[in-house]
Motif scaffolding. Structure first.
Motif, short mmCIF file in Angstrom:
data_model
loop_
_atom_site.label_atom_id
_atom_site.label_comp_id
_atom_site.label_asym_id
_atom_site.label_seq_id
_atom_site.Cartn_x
_atom_site.Cartn_y
_atom_site.Cartn_z
N MET A 94 48.42 -39.35 15.28
CA MET A 94 47.41 -39.15 15.61
C MET A 94 46.60 -39.09 16.68
SD MET A 94 45.11 -38.23 12.98
CE MET A 94 45.49 -38.53 11.01
N THR A 95 47.12 -40.31 17.61
CA THR A 95 47.47 -40.69 18.96
C THR A 95 47.44 -38.97 19.71
OG1 THR A 95 49.10 -41.67 18.84
CG2 THR A 95 46.52 -42.82 19.44
N ASN A 96 48.79 -38.81 19.08
CA ASN A 96 49.32 -37.34 20.53
C ASN A 96 48.34 -36.21 20.04
OD1 ASN A 96 51.38 -38.79 20.66
ND2 ASN A 96 52.81 -37.45 18.78
N ASN A 97 47.83 -36.16 18.04
CA ASN A 97 46.53 -34.65 18.80
C ASN A 97 45.46 -35.06 19.62
OD1 ASN A 97 48.68 -34.27 16.77
ND2 ASN A 97 47.08 -35.08 14.76
N TRP A 98 44.98 -36.59 19.57
CA TRP A 98 44.06 -37.06 19.81
C TRP A 98 43.62 -36.41 21.83
CZ3 TRP A 98 40.89 -41.97 20.44
CH2 TRP A 98 39.30 -41.67 20.85
N ALA A 99 45.38 -36.59 22.23
CA ALA A 99 45.23 -36.46 23.51
C ALA A 99 45.43 -34.94 23.97
CB ALA A 99 46.91 -37.12 23.83
N TYR A 100 45.95 -34.30 23.47
CA TYR A 100 46.12 -32.79 22.84
C TYR A 100 44.84 -32.06 23.08
CZ TYR A 100 47.58 -28.03 22.48
OH TYR A 100 47.22 -25.98 22.83
N ALA A 101 44.13 -32.87 22.10
CA ALA A 101 42.32 -31.96 22.23
C ALA A 101 41.78 -32.44 23.11
CB ALA A 101 42.02 -32.85 20.73
N LEU A 102 41.62 -33.94 23.33
CA LEU A 102 41.03 -34.03 24.78
C LEU A 102 41.22 -33.53 25.56
CD1 LEU A 102 38.93 -36.64 25.33
CD2 LEU A 102 41.02 -37.64 26.41
N ALA A 103 42.55 -33.08 26.25
CA ALA A 103 42.86 -32.14 27.00
C ALA A 103 42.44 -30.81 27.32
CB ALA A 103 44.26 -32.15 27.05
N VAL A 104 42.49 -30.38 25.79
CA VAL A 104 41.34 -28.75 25.55
C VAL A 104 40.12 -28.78 25.79
CG1 VAL A 104 42.06 -26.93 23.94
CG2 VAL A 104 43.70 -27.84 24.36
N GLU A 105 39.72 -30.10 25.50
CA GLU A 105 37.95 -29.72 25.75
C GLU A 105 37.61 -29.72 27.06
OE1 GLU A 105 37.51 -33.49 22.32
OE2 GLU A 105 38.30 -32.34 20.97
N LYS A 106 38.75 -30.97 27.46
CA LYS A 106 37.97 -30.73 28.70
C LYS A 106 38.64 -29.44 29.84
CE LYS A 106 39.16 -35.08 30.58
NZ LYS A 106 39.97 -36.17 31.73
N LEU A 107 39.54 -28.10 28.91
CA LEU A 107 39.80 -27.70 29.67
C LEU A 107 38.83 -26.80 29.51
CD1 LEU A 107 42.33 -25.71 30.78
CD2 LEU A 107 42.61 -24.74 29.01
N ALA A 108 37.64 -26.38 28.19
CA ALA A 108 37.28 -25.34 28.15
C ALA A 108 35.85 -25.83 27.64
CB ALA A 108 37.67 -24.92 26.40
N GLY A 109 35.80 -27.43 28.89
CA GLY A 109 33.88 -28.40 27.82
C GLY A 109 33.38 -27.60 26.94
N GLN A 110 34.27 -28.18 26.13
CA GLN A 110 34.12 -27.90 24.66
C GLN A 110 33.73 -29.29 24.04
OE1 GLN A 110 34.77 -25.83 21.76
NE2 GLN A 110 33.49 -26.95 20.30
N PRO A 111 31.98 -29.59 23.71
CA PRO A 111 31.49 -30.81 22.36
C PRO A 111 31.73 -31.27 21.91
CG PRO A 111 29.84 -28.89 22.63
CD PRO A 111 31.24 -28.55 23.85
N VAL A 112 31.99 -32.26 21.63
CA VAL A 112 32.72 -33.13 20.50
C VAL A 112 31.55 -33.90 19.26
CG1 VAL A 112 34.07 -34.71 19.48
CG2 VAL A 112 34.69 -33.30 21.07
N PRO A 113 30.89 -33.97 17.97
CA PRO A 113 29.97 -34.77 17.97
C PRO A 113 30.49 -35.79 17.35
CG PRO A 113 30.86 -33.17 15.80
CD PRO A 113 31.70 -32.56 17.42
N GLU A 114 28.56 -36.17 17.24
CA GLU A 114 29.72 -38.52 16.94
C GLU A 114 30.55 -38.85 16.05
OE1 GLU A 114 28.14 -39.35 19.74
OE2 GLU A 114 27.77 -41.65 18.83
N ARG A 115 30.07 -38.17 14.76
CA ARG A 115 31.32 -38.44 14.01
C ARG A 115 32.67 -38.87 13.64
NH1 ARG A 115 30.51 -40.61 8.61
NH2 ARG A 115 32.12 -40.19 7.08
#
Lengths: 390, 215, 411, 258, 224
Positions: A94-115
């Protein structure tokens, strides 16, 4: 070029040492605690040069599980690399997924909902419990307890794995997070299950500490073994519980405050001696802090979508550019550095492995100790070969 | 006192030893071949192809051979070969069907990305994991006949998800029929707007070009 | 005295007491078997019979012990242990035996073939030798020796040679390290092992096993047996003896020679198939022999703990006490991590040997003041307990040094 | 909080007049811009970054190697061409093809544990991709670069001068190629794989003569397949260069989705 | 059991003409067990398979989980994970076999005493799995050593490993000590030392052991 005088020179260089024949001390014995060894946590090799039982030189050898993660990352789409990140540090997917998702969201400027943010914190803290309990079990296994602490640790791990399985579908390879949220929503029964596990995890920890922490043999074997000074730790890029055991206050959940960690109050335990016992105790105390975070996050989980509506699953092409995203994984700072050139595949896909960098000081810690200590020091560093060799 | 920590340790192991005879919490073993764990509904192992009904699984495959899953599969363990002719699918529209649909279970990493990207709900994750075999090449390469399983089986293993999928497919077929009726009756009045293809537009964006033939 | 009389009529049928049929059963068997042979051979037949009995019974106990160990370790670790081979897993030792017998026996080309072959044979021979003098029951003493205790430890001490032979002959770096460790450990624990039972020889006045058991006969205050373990210095000597026995048989907190996590399989790395099974058997025989010795010295050999329980045959009591001690060994194995080699030797030389020496003084004080009675009895007990606890706490503080659970600050 | 990158660049230029520091903008939304340091004073500049009181970048988190192969850049420039027949000058588009020289790049992400502030990204670029591949090593400045620089040397072939122990870390020592470079050709060990695609299928078929007859037995009813249209990697002609290293001309990256 | 795993119809063993199967059942009903030495030895071997303590990657964690309290491989008599190859008789290849690790795995296999078996656990050990396109990944361990049971999955559940172990125990129990399909270790041509590959400039030399690995050829129907 002006040669810079290193503040912390590495103790030795070169793979092998020329055999020293000393009539009084006798020969130096070069032993390969090789890729197949009961307590190297996988295929990790240490070329150890022994004078009797004390270690004169220790050179780690890597590469026995180099599965070309980064080359595959460059030949697959952004979404296609997500299941590969589960196999990096295969204890904490789970933490690997989160790190990768965080990096790609930072790369693409992708917002993430609260929940989704709350769900990510809950799952990351559950993974931290998983990893630290496994570490304590494997550390005791290395000191020689014939499997009993490891069995108790895995008994608790199975409960958390059931949670991950009922949520994401697989025990260890969750492939759960997407760019802009999560894949599956957590049902009320799942949240109730998570709540019960968090509640009685504290009781299990008390029993576990009763078995281990006060044990004289354990204290004798680990206190004062493999001490690490804060300055060397900082210079060698050590992160995670191993760094906090030397007393340096650097926890990315507080420093970067990524996700919604700023909304929970939790403390960061710090050690004073930086030896194996401190590293073990810091992880036990961090488990108690994770339970506190879970108890605050589970009731406060907001309703709402778990996936940003504008997020794209296929045909995801971030604009050209680069980004480095990092989170506080159970083993230290795990980061992803992505360079995109506008095509659906990343141009460069780099993983910053906490285990490999934490191994930089393995030799400094082991010099002068015995071979039995080297095994425990390696156990307390907590490495996973999938992440070390990528 | 020197030995107090050791005695505490002995007390814990003794509690576990005695507890294992009466307290279920202290004996967590699942005797595998006799007692099988109830798999959670979301559990996934290897994919399988959904066919409309059990009588003729090969004939009523939902898969239209659009090869999106083959491109998106990270380890590339799916191999599809489209047919030259067409056959009517569940809604009666003429669709291409896959002549060859191989999944190499010795390469698949059960990551269910093929399920996520399939616009036709044609491929779902199975829950069979007892497939240890002696020979690698014939037993582990599943071809179309071994992969096709009826929708009723899908309802068996993933009840809630199957119900959602069926509801959505039903709604689309109804919408497609109304559009066909609307297009059929006032023929000259309005040019048939390029309605979204009869596919299940699960993800909001348009399916990959070249995949599904325009209606 | 209270309980003894009321029960005996009830059990007269079984012939309770010293001369019951069950008690004389071994003698009856021996006489009938030896009677068949002519007179000069009878001594030889008698001894071969006892040898066959020892190897058969203790071979069976070894097989059962491997199963009991795996099942008890399993139960400690919340799992049932082997239960699919035969009913409740009872045929598991047989399966292990068949597999070990039919395994290929690999001898590394660079190994010293003679020593590599001799090591398990020597180790098993020495550990079986020690069974010759252990009194298993009232009439079950294989060999009546005056200096039986001396013989026991002389035979037991030779196993170090066999372990070093195994480690050296395999010409493998890990087994060489293990052989060095084995020497250091076994020699440094020989001393506390011997020193711990010297007070018993002093008080019992004899080196022969039956003499020691007779010295522990009788009961105090009606139901407390006069075993040495129930005296303060006896209990301390028993604890030292147990710790040293654990170290001598390479059991859990001290299994450094065969340290799985560090030295692959220690001195056994290059042994496969039946030779490995022989090593395994020798280790268990050593453990059984040492616990048999502990029973004889401290727990009154084959004596019944309570007067009215005398009707149960003596060898049953020996078996019960043996089972209790072996379960205690397994319990220790399931709990404790392993000591490092320098801590292990420091524990022997700086803690156990001084304690054993002080214990000599306590035992001497105990035997000189045996005449005291009434109020002086309490003073005697208090003084002996003080002479046992005092050095233990002082030396303990010296040994554990700075090892204490620590407190941590939070940022 | 941390000063902006421009201020850092200016202070570096002021401190090291001879050195060259250029700011490289990051077009993506992450906006993590970086500084490219000249190779001659890079080690001294790194020492300055670490020891400067209000920067104190004492933690080098990540060292990454990036391979930028030669790229053909086609620029269309508007040129006014005088009409030879004396008519009005026409504006014509001229496409000039320019080969941008390739280079290997090492990227350092520097953080400060003391002052807890964010990444300063430093880039070192080599001369070209064949012979000028030496770069000053930062291991004497930050000990954490030791293993990561060895990895960049192993996978990209960048040599680090005065690195204490520059050996291959991941591949075996007898390995000669640098696998993470864009023009690396994998060894051809795909003899038979049940569902090969595109180039893998060609490589696999090369191992079997066309007359391969024996159909795999039993379950696989449907006969196997001709190479599918879905070419995963567009197979470029394999050019055998003089160094014995098979190099492809310009391998298009494998397309995830069209 | 899937049909592939059920042993093919055994042709009559050499001593079968003495006692027919019906007679053996009749005797068994009367409490008399009639068996052959081969069956007893195979039964003993199958009930006490000691695996080597050898884990490569993620599948090793599932193998450890299979030996823990919840799935308890001890019930099958195989919880004794022997660290030294000399005392192990089962090599569970659990995880990705990279080319740098392949010589070590073959050397371990050579060091194990003879009636030895191999389980390829997980997609990576069978065919390189998800990392198949990597340059440093061996495409399956059966290129260098013979494999008895393949367990697909990434990673296979602990129950799948137990299922595979049951399959292996079944194979050991029905091994023949003579006749055409005799057990592998009794075959006359069986060499106990499999060729250990060397590290070449670009790949292992040889990339596969021809004695062990015969890849079935690809049949391409040109018409479709």
């Amino acid at each position: 070029m002006s040669g810079v005088e290193p503040m912390f020179p590495s103790p030795s260089s070169g793979a092998h040492v020329n055999a020293v024949h000393d009539p009084f001390h006798g020969d130096l014995l070069e032993v390969s605690m090789g890729p197949h060894h009961p307590s190297t946590h996988g295929v990790f090799r240490m070329m150890v040069t022994l004078d009797g039982e004390t270690i004169v030189k220790l050179k780690p050898v890597f590469g026995y599980l180099h599965r070309n993660h980064e080359k595959l990352g460059e030949n697959t789409s952004y979404l296609g690399s997500m299941p590969y990140t589960d196999r990096l540090d295969y204890l904490n997917s789970m933490t690997n997924n989160w790190a990768y998702a965080l990096a790609v969201e930072k790369l693409a400027g992708q917002p993430v909902p609260e929940r989704a943010e709350y769900l990510r914190v809950i799952l990351a803290e559950l993974t931290r419990l998983l990893n630290h309990v496994c570490l304590a079990g494997f550390l005791l296994q290395d000191t020689g307890a014939s499997g009993t602490p490891l069995m108790y640790a895995f008994r608790e791990r199975e409960k958390i794995l059931d949670l991950f399985e009922s949520l994401s579908g697989s025990r260890m390879m969750c492939n759960y997070q997407r760019f802009g949220g999560c894949r599956v929503d957590a049902s009320p029964e799942w949240l109730a299950g998570a709540q019960t596990i968090t509640n009685n995890f504290g009781r299990f920890l008390d029993e576990y500490e009763e078995l281990i922490t006060g044990n004289e043999i354990m204290m004798a074997r680990t206190q004062g073994v493999g001490a690490l000074t804060p300055e060397l730790a900082i210079s060698a890029g050590i992160t995670g519980p191993m760094l906090r055991a030397t007393g340096v206050n650097y926890d990315l959940r507080k420093v970067d405050a990524y996700g919604v960690y700023s909304r929970f109050d939790f403390r960061v335990p710090l050690g004073d001696h930086g030896d194996t016992y401190d590293r073990y105790m810091i992880r036990i105390l961090e488990m108690r802090e994770s339970i506190k975070i879970l108890q605050q996050a589970l009731p406060a989980l907001p309703a709402g979508p778990i996936m940003d509506p504008k997020a794209k699953i296929r045909g995801f092409r971030p604009k050209a550019g680069e980004a480095y995203g990092r989170i506080e994984g159970p083993k230290g700072e795990i980061g992803f550095y992505l360079i995109s050139d506008g095509s659906p595949n990343p141009y460069r896909y780099r993983v910053r492995p906490p285990s490999l960098v934490n191994l930089t000081v393995l030799e400094d810690m082991c010099l002068g100790q015995t071979i039995a200590d080297a095994v425990i020091i390696l156990g307390s560093v907590d490495i996973v070969l999938g992440e070390v060799d990528r | 006192m020197l030995g107090s920590g050791l005695l505490q340790g002995l007390k814990v192991t003794a509690k576990n030893l005695v507890g294992s005879f009466h307290d279920p919490e202290r004996l967590t073993t699942l005797e595998y071949p006799e007692q099988k764990a109830k798999l959670p509904e979301n559990y996934r192992n290897f994919p399988f192809l959904v066919s409309e009904n059990a009588t003729d699984p090969m004939g009523t495959l939902r898969c239209v051979g659009c090869q999106i899953c083959e491109k998106e599969c990270p380890p590339q363990c799916i191999y599809i070969e489209k047919s030259k002719d067409k056959k009517p699918d569940a809604t009666g529209k003429m669709q291409v069907y896959p002549v060859v649909f191989d999944i190499d279970t010795s390469v698949c990493m059960s990551c269910q990305i093929c399920v996520e990207v399939c616009p036709f709900e044609a491929i779902k994750m199975d829950q069979v994991f007892e497939i240890a075999t002696k020979d690698r090449f014939t037993a582990l390469l599943l071809d179309r006949n071994q992969l096709a399983k009826p929708n009723s089986y899908y309802h068996e293993i993933h009840p809630t998800e199957a119900a959602e999928v069926d509801a959505r497919l039903l709604a689309e077929r109804k919408a497609a029929e109304e559009k066909a009726k609307a297009a059929a009756t006032p023929k000259p009045a309005v040019a048939p707007t390029p309605s979204p293809t009869a596919t299940a537009p699960k993800p909001p964006e348009a399916p990959a070009a070249g995949g599904t033939p325009a209606p | 005295m209270i309980g003894a009389t009321s029960f005996s009529p009830l059990l007269l049928a079984a012939g309770a007491g010293a001369d019951s049929f069950l008690e004389r059963l071994p003698l009856v068997i021996r006489d009938t078997v030896a009677g068949v042979f002519p007179a000069p051979l009878q001594w030889l037949v008698g001894s071969t019979l006892s040898i066959v009995a020892i190897v058969a019974i203790f071979g069976g106990i070894f097989a059962g012990l491997t199963l009991v160990e795996r099942k008890m370790l399993g139960r400690i670790q919340n799992r049932p242990g082997p239960n699919r081979t035969g009913p409740m897993g009872l045929l598991q030792p047989i399966a292990d035996g068949i597999k070990a017998l039919t395994k290929e026996d690999i001898v590394p080309r660079s190994a010293d073939h003679l020593l590599h072959y001799l090591a398990p044979v020597a180790l098993l021979a020495f550990s079986i030798l020690t069974f010759a003098v252990i009194p298993f029951g009232r009439n079950l003493v294989p060999l009546e020796l005056d200096a039986a205790v001396l013989y026991f430890f002389a035979a037991g001490a030779a196993s170090e040679l066999a372990i070093f032979m195994a480690g050296w002959a395999s010409r493998n770096k890990f087994s060489l390290l293990a052989a060095m460790r084995a020497l250091a450990q076994l020699i440094s624990y020989e001393l506390p092992l011997l020193l711990s039972f010297v007070p018993i020889i002093m008080l019992a006045g004899t080196l022969s096993m039956t003499g020691i058991i007779d010295a522990q006969a009788g009961w105090q205050l009606g139901f407390i047996p006069r075993w040495y373990i129930f005296t303060p210095w006896g209990f301390a000597a028993f604890v030292i003896f147990l710790i040293a026995a654990l170290a001598e048989s390479n059991r859990s907190p001290f299994d450094l020679p065969e340290a799985e996590s560090e030295l692959i399989a220690g001195h056994l790395t290059e042994y496969s198939g039946f030779k490995y099974a022989l090593f395994f058997m020798a280790e268990y025989f050593g453990m059984i022999a040492l616990s048999g010795m502990a029973i004889t010295l401290f727990l009154g050999g084959w004596r019944a703990p309570l007067p009215f329980l005398e009707f149960i045959p003596s060898y049953a009591w020996f078996g019960a006490k043996l089972l209790v001690l072996l379960l205690f060994f397994i319990w220790i194995r399931g709990t404790f991590p392993r000591l490092r080699i320098d801590q292990l030797t420091r524990l022997a030389w700086k803690f156990l040997v001084p304690l054993a020496l002080v214990n000599l003084g306590t035992a001497a004080f105990w035997s000189l003041t045996s005449g005291w009675s009434g109020a002086l009895q309490l003073v005697r007990w208090a003084l002996t307990i003080a002479m046992v606890i005092g050095p233990f706490v002082l030396l303990g503080r010296g040994l554990s040094g700075t090892h204490r659970p620590r407190t941590y600050r939070y940022a | 909080m941390m000063e902006t990158l421009e201020q850092v660049r200016d202070r570096l230029l002021a401190r090291f007049p001879g050195g060259e520091v250029t700011l490289i903008a990051n077009p993506g939304p992450a906006a993590q811009h970086s500084l490219a340091l000249g190779l001659n004073q890079a080690a001294a500049m790194a020492l300055f970054l670490r020891d400067d009181p209000d920067l104190r970048l004492d933690y080098c988190s990540n060292v990454t190697g990036v391979d930028w192969p030669e790229k053909e850049i086609v620029e269309s420039t508007k040129v006014t061409v005088p009409d030879p027949a004396g008519g009005p000058a026409k504006v014509v588009e001229q496409k000039t093809k320019r080969i941008q020289p390739g280079y290997l790049e090492v990227v350092y992400h520097l953080y400060s544990m003391a002052l807890k502030h964010g990444p300063v990204i430093v880039r070192l670029r080599t001369g070209n991709r064949h012979d000028q591949v030496t770069v000053p090593s930062f291991t004497p400045v930050w000990r954490s670069c030791e293993f990561q620089e060895r990895e960049v040397f192993d996978l990209f072939g960048v040599k680090f001068s005065d690195h204490p122990d520059l050996r291959r870390i991941l591949m075996w020592d007898e390995f000669t190629a640098h696998p993470m470079r864009k023009d690396y050709v994998e060894p051809d060990d795909y003899e038979w794989e049940p569902t090969p695609h595109g180039t893998v299928l060609e490589k696999a078929k090369a191992h079997y003569p066309a007359t391969a007859v024996a159909a795999p037995t039993a379950a696989v009813g449907a006969a196997h397949h001709t190479p599918a249209a879905a070419a995963v990697t567009t197979a470029a002609p394999v050019v055998r260069s003089d160094t014995g290293l098979e190099t492809r001309a310009t391998p298009a990256p494998k397309e995830g989705t069209p | 059991m899937t049909d592939a795993a059920r042993p093919e119809p055994t042709e009559p063993a050499p001593g079968a003409h003495l006692v027919t199967e019906a007679e053996r059942d009749e005797l068994r009903r009367h409490g008399i067990l009639l068996t052959k030495l081969e069956e007893i030895v195979n039964l003993g071997r199958s009930k006490s398979v000691w695996p080597l303590q050898f884990g490569l990657a993620c599948c090793a964690i599932e193998m450890i989980a299979a030996s823990m309290a919840r799935f308890d491989i001890a019930r099958f008599g195989s919880e004794v994970f022997r660290p030294s190859p000399r005392q192990a008789d089962l090599l569970i290849v659990s995880g990705t076999v990279t080319k740098k690790m392949a010589p070590q795995v073959v050397r371990l296999w050579n060091q194990m005493p003879e009636p030895k078996y191999c389980i390829a656990m997980g997609a990576c050990a069978i065919s390189g799995g998800p990392f198949k396109q990597g340059y440093n990944v061996l495409k399956g361990i059966d290129r260098f050593i013979p494999v008895d049971v393949y367990i697909p999955g990434c990673p296979p559940r602990p129950e799948a490993l137990l299922h595979g172990l049951l399959q292996l125990q079944e194979q050991i129990r029905t091994q023949k000590s003579s006749g055409p399909n005799v057990a592998r270790h009794l075959r006359p041509g069986d060499r106990c030392d499999y060729a250990v590959p060397e590290f070449g400039e670009r790949d292992l030399e040889p990339p596969a052991n021809p004695a062990v690995w015969q890849a079935p050829s690809i049949v391409r129907n040109e018409k479709a």
